[in-house]
Design a protein around this motif. Structure first.
Motif, PDB file in Angstrom:
ATOM      1  N   GLN A  45      38.114  46.699 -38.031  1.00 28.28           N
ATOM      2  CA  GLN A  45      37.083  46.435 -37.204  1.00 28.28           C
ATOM      3  C   GLN A  45      35.576  46.406 -37.884  1.00 28.28           C
ATOM      4  O   GLN A  45      34.696  45.525 -37.688  1.00 28.28           O
ATOM      5  N   LEU A  46      35.336  47.269 -38.815  1.00 23.36           N
ATOM      6  CA  LEU A  46      34.154  47.513 -39.544  1.00 23.36           C
ATOM      7  C   LEU A  46      34.128  46.242 -40.392  1.00 23.36           C
ATOM      8  O   LEU A  46      33.024  45.483 -40.511  1.00 23.36           O
ATOM      9  N   LEU A  48      36.005  43.105 -40.536  1.00 23.50           N
ATOM     10  CA  LEU A  48      35.968  41.936 -40.154  1.00 23.50           C
ATOM     11  C   LEU A  48      34.827  41.569 -39.007  1.00 23.50           C
ATOM     12  O   LEU A  48      34.580  40.362 -38.970  1.00 23.50           O
ATOM     13  N   SER A  49      34.405  42.413 -38.562  1.00 24.24           N
ATOM     14  CA  SER A  49      33.068  42.355 -37.655  1.00 24.24           C
ATOM     15  C   SER A  49      31.581  42.137 -38.466  1.00 24.24           C
ATOM     16  O   SER A  49      30.716  42.122 -37.836  1.00 24.24           O
ATOM     17  N   GLY A  50      31.839  42.537 -39.860  1.00 23.06           N
ATOM     18  CA  GLY A  50      30.599  42.581 -40.361  1.00 23.06           C
ATOM     19  C   GLY A  50      29.707  43.733 -40.152  1.00 23.06           C
ATOM     20  O   GLY A  50      28.450  43.760 -40.334  1.00 23.06           O
ATOM     21  N   SER A  52      29.339  45.177 -37.141  1.00 25.60           N
ATOM     22  CA  SER A  52      28.848  45.211 -35.741  1.00 25.60           C
ATOM     23  C   SER A  52      29.672  46.110 -34.796  1.00 25.60           C
ATOM     24  O   SER A  52      29.327  46.311 -33.799  1.00 25.60           O
ATOM     25  N   HIS A  53      30.967  46.281 -35.222  1.00 26.45           N
ATOM     26  CA  HIS A  53      31.881  47.107 -34.507  1.00 26.45           C
ATOM     27  C   HIS A  53      32.607  48.237 -35.348  1.00 26.45           C
ATOM     28  O   HIS A  53      33.688  48.405 -35.444  1.00 26.45           O
ATOM     29  N   ALA A  80      42.081  36.705 -37.689  1.00 26.94           N
ATOM     30  CA  ALA A  80      40.629  37.169 -38.239  1.00 26.94           C
ATOM     31  C   ALA A  80      40.719  37.251 -39.595  1.00 26.94           C
ATOM     32  O   ALA A  80      39.548  37.138 -40.373  1.00 26.94           O
ATOM     33  N   PHE A  84      37.822  35.450 -41.965  1.00 26.76           N
ATOM     34  CA  PHE A  84      36.852  36.175 -42.580  1.00 26.76           C
ATOM     35  C   PHE A  84      36.797  35.870 -44.145  1.00 26.76           C
ATOM     36  O   PHE A  84      35.763  35.632 -44.802  1.00 26.76           O
ATOM     37  N   THR A  97      39.438  41.612 -47.960  1.00 24.36           N
ATOM     38  CA  THR A  97      40.329  42.069 -47.078  1.00 24.36           C
ATOM     39  C   THR A  97      41.260  42.874 -47.409  1.00 24.36           C
ATOM     40  O   THR A  97      41.849  43.758 -46.408  1.00 24.36           O
TER      41      THR A  97
END
Length: 245
Positions: A45-46, A48-50, A52-53, A80, A84, A97
């Motif tokens: 989440q950290l 792949l969301s850059g 934001s999440h 994703a 990404f 990733t």
């Protein structure tokens, strides 16, 4: 209703595994699955969301609680990734990733420093766990051991996670690293950063020995010695009482 219970009981007996070692292996497998699934999920989440999440704190909280849940349970990918990485599965560098699953060092960390980082982190983990389960030390209320171990993992992550993600457990790093190698990231996951992969796999073994020796030499042996002395005195007093009577 009684027939249903009998049928369910027979079905449960059919699938019951009587080999103790195999049952332990299955429990360890499920506990590790929960640890990696929730912990790496927070990292995904950290990344792949850059940002934001998720934050550094949420990742550490996830691993801490994941360790707790893993202990409680065991008795203890999506598109994703391609978006990404702009159509590639990148191991290190921009848009990497592979670090979602296994641990990799920060740019400032050398191989030697990382090796000692893992030794120290694992030693700290083992010392704390030994203190938690030591019946001669301050006893943890029964049933709270898992939560206390999870808190230890959280503290180690918050204080030592910046360098290389605090694997401090070969099971947490090796399995996910093999998965990434098979899932498309390739053999680079083992050779990247001057063969970094051997650090989180080998260093924790040495760290565990260091942690055990430090705890036993500085605390454990002394507590056990005091208990033995008290038991010896009690036995001697009991013998004297019997002789006097």
């Amino acid at each position: 209703m009684g027939k249903q219970k009998d049928a369910l009981r027979k079905l449960a007996g059919t699938f019951q595994i009587r080999h103790v070692l195999l049952r332990q292996a299955l429990a360890e497998c499920l506990g590790t699955l929960i640890l990696v699934m929730f912990g790496c999920g927070a990292v995904a989440q950290l990344v792949l969301s850059g940002g934001s999440h998720g934050t550094f704190l949420t990742v550490n909280l996830a691993f801490g609680f994941a360790a707790t849940l893993g202990i409680l349970v065991s008795g203890q990918i999506s598109d994703a990734l391609w978006d990404f990485g702009q159509g590639e599965l990148v191991v290190v560098g921009r848009n990497a990733t592979a670090g979602i699953f296994a641990t990799y060092p920060s740019e400032h960390l050398t191989l030697v420093n990382g090796f000692f980082d893992q030794i120290i982190g694992t030693a700290a983990l083992i010392m704390c766990i030994l203190a938690i389960i030591d019946p001669h030390n301050n006893p943890i209320p029964r049933g709270l051991e898992a939560f206390t171990v999870g808190f230890v993992v959280l503290v180690i992550g918050l204080s030592m996670g910046f360098n290389c993600g605090y694997a401090v457990n070969p099971a947490r790093d090796l399995g996910p690293r093999v998965f990434t190698a098979l899932a498309g990231w390739g053999g680079e996951v083992f050779t990247a950063n001057t063969y970094w992969s051997f650090v989180p796999i080998c260093a924790p073994f040495l760290g565990a020995v260091v942690g055990l020796m430090m705890y036993q030499l500085m605390i454990g042996n002394h507590l056990e010695g005091e208990v033995q002395v008290k038991q010896t005195k009690s036995e001697e007093e009991g013998v004297k009482t019997n002789e006097d009577s």
